[in-house]
Design an enzyme around this catalytic site. Structure first.
Site, mmCIF file in Angstrom:
data_model
loop_
_atom_site.group_PDB
_atom_site.id
_atom_site.type_symbol
_atom_site.label_atom_id
_atom_site.label_comp_id
_atom_site.label_asym_id
_atom_site.label_seq_id
_atom_site.Cartn_x
_atom_site.Cartn_y
_atom_site.Cartn_z
ATOM 1 N N ASP A 173 -30.417 64.924 -2.795
ATOM 2 C CA ASP A 173 -31.247 63.702 -2.724
ATOM 3 C C ASP A 173 -32.327 63.509 -1.829
ATOM 4 O O ASP A 173 -32.482 64.226 -1.013
ATOM 5 C CB ASP A 173 -30.281 62.636 -2.409
ATOM 6 C CG ASP A 173 -30.890 61.193 -2.086
ATOM 7 O OD1 ASP A 173 -31.153 60.961 -3.398
ATOM 8 O OD2 ASP A 173 -30.915 60.659 -1.115
ATOM 9 N N GLU A 207 -33.893 66.339 -6.198
ATOM 10 C CA GLU A 207 -34.525 64.839 -6.608
ATOM 11 C C GLU A 207 -35.773 65.137 -5.963
ATOM 12 O O GLU A 207 -36.000 64.686 -4.931
ATOM 13 C CB GLU A 207 -33.843 63.718 -6.200
ATOM 14 C CG GLU A 207 -34.415 62.483 -6.748
ATOM 15 C CD GLU A 207 -34.179 61.463 -5.817
ATOM 16 O OE1 GLU A 207 -34.366 60.021 -6.330
ATOM 17 O OE2 GLU A 207 -33.635 61.716 -4.811
#
Length: 775
Positions: A454, A507
């Site tokens: 993330d 990401e």
């Protein structure tokens, strides 16, 4: 309600002014007043210098005495007993300090570093005149616990089995059952383990510092009540002298929030039976394999209505979620972060327990069962993993030992302004090792098939989301976070070396070069990257009224300019259906029919576009409202045939994607895509070929207006002299909720030159629809 911290503080001895009313107790041999005061007031940094067995020098020519000291505040009586339970020595109390001491018989075995030489029998008041007796080995009779190699690897940030070294290990030490506790806190003045087994009293079990490494350790025998299932924390006197009570950073099990204690995990390993999957998963996750990911928030995918809307546990999710996802034809489940996190509203993206599955859904072994059931159903499991930042909850990592240990001290480097969280100090060896060991815990011990990392962009740039005066340049004066780059490269290298077949996904929302390039070529080393640019451009296009789409034609074409610069996943993720953005269906313009037709066309465009696929739960049936983590998706919509049609389409898209190599084998290679018509702005029509490794094509035609187009000629390649193309999928089919306008299942090839090809087909294009054709 009294907190653990309040209780621990409340159990401290009386204040100096109150204690001054009592005469000072006589000191036992070998102990001075300052040391006794430090012990009784919880300030003693070296408990093994006082407690446990010791040799005391006596008069010249006499044999040294062997004494035992034990600290048990509130105990009535303490005895040293032999293995048969016979009393070896009655330990005398030192006033009311809680310290007991006594001399062992001269003929007793040497107890120094040999815990089996004696045990302690402690008699406690039990109320109503009763007594409770506790017998156990002395924690301070054990020698050094952690080996030099363990400590060396921890200091270097290369101990990949950190959760089996630090933390709480239920084990046998010198043939004694109990729990070995260890924690890294180099700047603490004193560290104790507190828990159910010592009434959360930090004076009872102070730990030993292994100098040079900052690791504190103590073995608590099972006879004292420590074992699997015991709740515990670490109590520290920080570098600033303040008392801190912290959860274990490497705990493998935790209490269910809002409780914050760590829990001693069961030492027995899970018995895996997914060897066949583990041996073949590498082939299932390569760039030439079909990868279609169903993204799930475990806490809200389905609620138990009969139990007040409670979230399902891992076992119940396994029974309901796995057959649903497999039945729709997805290849993977991606779970929003399941590592323990204090605030449910963070969806798991502010974790503190990086080694423990959240206790909200059951114990760690239940999560392992869920993963195994996924593998048995031929579903890979990807977990979102958050090494970018952590929350500042007082029981967590923030100023863990009274200093900025895991984070940067300078808020320009260590504080994330967008999320009010703290940023890991990637330049510190021990912190990098902690994070990489966390990644390996999920991959090796829970058989996770991939990690979606993330917020990578926030890690890569020192000025990420910061004004000009709120960041610190790197050593070259630039904005790149060189330490974070080195960490990501090392993490990916270690993961791929130790976990064959596992994948990592970034990401990353910027144009940082080489995210999926190999580390040896100065890339970051990820296997895949989310294509955020494609997602934003195409969603913006689809949100426009079709009458204006001709002016924004490149919203669907621009992604092909860079589609093969990285190995991409096309994400329609949770981030696009929250915070007022609306659902996927809610983004589509027009009346109900047009919105559903737009969504069907968009999904088909995505599934036939180069790149792997990801769809968040609810999107597969056209949920009306945006995602709410406190409620389940609107499953009742499946009573409506139009929404069942969207779900049927997703099933058929997955089936087509998986069965046709042209749609997946070259997802990451430019040879797998060719425009036929990319410039028909006036009609908002797009036509392109997808090709397998042999060059065998499939033709995809998209009409992004509500106007049907009859007689639309499209040039096609000559495929072995074929005279017709079959209609493999039409999103306007009645089974999907469309008008059923199409080509009767087949179109004939004509010897009419068009779009640079000698031959062509004439196609009827249904409104707001995608048609897929194959020879």
């Amino acid at each position: 309600m009294t907190s653990v911290h309040d209780f621990a503080t409340a159990t401290r001895p009386a204040t100096p002014s109150a204690a001054a009313q009592e005469p000072a107790p006589a000191l036992p041999p070998g102990l001075d007043r300052n040391t006794l005061d430090a012990l009784t007031h919880g300030r003693l940094g070296d408990p093994f210098a006082v407690l446990g067995p010791h040799r005391l020098e006596t008069a010249e020519g006499e044999r040294p005495h062997r004494v035992v000291r034990a600290f048990h505040p509130g105990a009535r009586r303490v005895q040293a007993i032999d293995p048969r339970g016979q009393v070896m020595a009655e330990l005398a109390p030192v006033g009311r300090t809680g310290l007991f001491h006594g001399r062992l018989p001269d003929d007793a075995p040497d107890a120094d570093g040999h815990p089996g030489a004696y045990r302690l029998r402690v008699v406690w008041p039990a109320g109503a005149g009763h007594e409770a007796v506790q017998e156990a080995e002395d924690p301070y009779a054990f020698g050094l616990l952690l080996g030099d190699l363990d400590l060396h690897l921890i200091a270097e940030g290369r101990h990949w089995e950190l959760a089996r070294c630090l933390g709480a290990q239920a084990m046998r030490q010198d043939d004694v059952a109990g729990v070995r506790f260890a924690v890294w806190a180099p700047n603490a003045r004193r560290v104790s383990v507190v828990g159910d087994f010592n009434q959360w009293d930090g004076r009872r079990h102070p730990m030993r510092l292994r100098h040079g490494t900052g690791v504190w350790e103590l073995f608590v025998p099972a006879g004292l009540g420590a074992g699997p299932g015991s709740r515990y924390k670490f109590e520290l006197v920080g570098a600033d002298g303040h008392l801190l009570v912290k959860a274990d950073p490497v705990a493998r099990r935790t209490e269910a929030p809002p409780a914050t204690a760590s829990v001693v995990a069961d030492p027995l390993p899970f018995r895996w039976s997914d060897a066949a999957w583990m041996e073949t998963r590498a082939a299932r996750q390569r760039p030439d394999a079909p990868i279609a990911i169903y993204e799930v928030h475990a806490g809200s995918w389905l609620r138990d209505v009969e139990d007040g809307g409670r979230s399902l546990d891992w076992d119940a999710l396994g029974e309901r979620l796995i057959p649903y996802v497999a039945g729709l034809g997805f290849t993977h489940v991606e779970l929003l972060p399941v590592a323990e996190h204090p605030f449910g509203g963070s969806w798991g993206y502010q974790p503190l327990g990086l080694f423990a599955p959240s206790a909200r859904f059951g114990p760690p072994e239940a999560f392992a069962r869920f993963v195994e059931r996924c593998h048995q159903a031929a579903l890979g499991v990807i977990v979102d993993w958050v090494p970018a930042h952590f929350p500042s909850d007082p029981h967590g990592l923030a100023r863990f030992d009274g200093t900025a240990l895991y984070e940067h001290a300078d808020p320009r480097e260590g504080f994330h302004q967008d999320w009010n969280t703290l940023i890991y100090n990637f330049g510190r060896h021990e912190v990098r090792g902690f994070l990489i060991a966390s990644a390996l815990e999920w991959l090796e011990h829970f058989h996770i098939d991939g990690l979606r990392v993330d917020a990578v962009a926030s890690m890569l740039y020192r000025d990420y989301s910061r004004p000009a005066d709120a960041w610190v340049p790197n050593r070259y004066g630039g904005r790149e976070n060189l330490e974070a780059v080195a960490f990501l490269q090392q993490m990916n290298a270690v993961v791929h070396a130790r976990c064959p077949g596992a994948i990592t996904i970034a990401e990353e929302s910027t144009a940082w070069p080489g995210v999926t390039a190999a580390v040896e070529f100065n890339g970051l080393g990820f296997d895949y990257k989310w294509n955020m640019g494609w997602m934003h451009d195409t969603l913006h296009y689809m949100q426009r009224d079709p009458i204006y789409r001709q002016h924004h034609h490149d919203g669907l074409t621009f992604g092909l300019v860079y589609a093969f610069s990285e190995r991409f996943i096309l994400p329609l993720s949770h981030d696009e259906v929250v915070h007022g953005k609306g659902s996927l269906l809610g983004k589509m313009p027009g009346d109900d029919w047009q919105r559903l037709a737009n969504l069907r066309a968009y999904l088909a465009f995505m599934w036939t576009h180069p790149g792997k696929k990801l769809l968040f739960m609810g999107g597969e049936f056209g949920q009306l409202g945006e995602w709410n983590h406190d409620a389940a998706p609107e499953w009742h919509l499946l009573d409506d045939p139009r929404h069942r049609g969207v779900q049927r389409l997703v099933h058929d898209l997955n089936a087509l994607y998986r069965s046709e190599p042209a749609l997946h084998a070259r997802d990451c290679a430019p040879e797998g895509f060719s425009w036929v018509i990319g410039d028909d702005r006036a009609n908002s029509v797009f036509a392109y070929l997808r090709l397998d490794t042999a060059g065998t094509p499939m033709l995809i035609v998209a009409n992004m207006t509500p106007v049907p187009r009859d007689g639309y000629r499209i040039g096609v390649p000559d495929v072995d002299g074929a005279v017709r193309w079959r209609e493999m999928l039409n999103t306007d089919s009645a089974v999907y909720g469309g008008t059923n306008l199409g080509n009767g299942g087949v179109v004939d090839v004509e010897d009419v030159e068009s779009h640079g090809w000698r031959r062509s087909v004439v196609v009827r294009l249904p409104p707001l629809a995608v048609v897929v054709l194959k020879v």
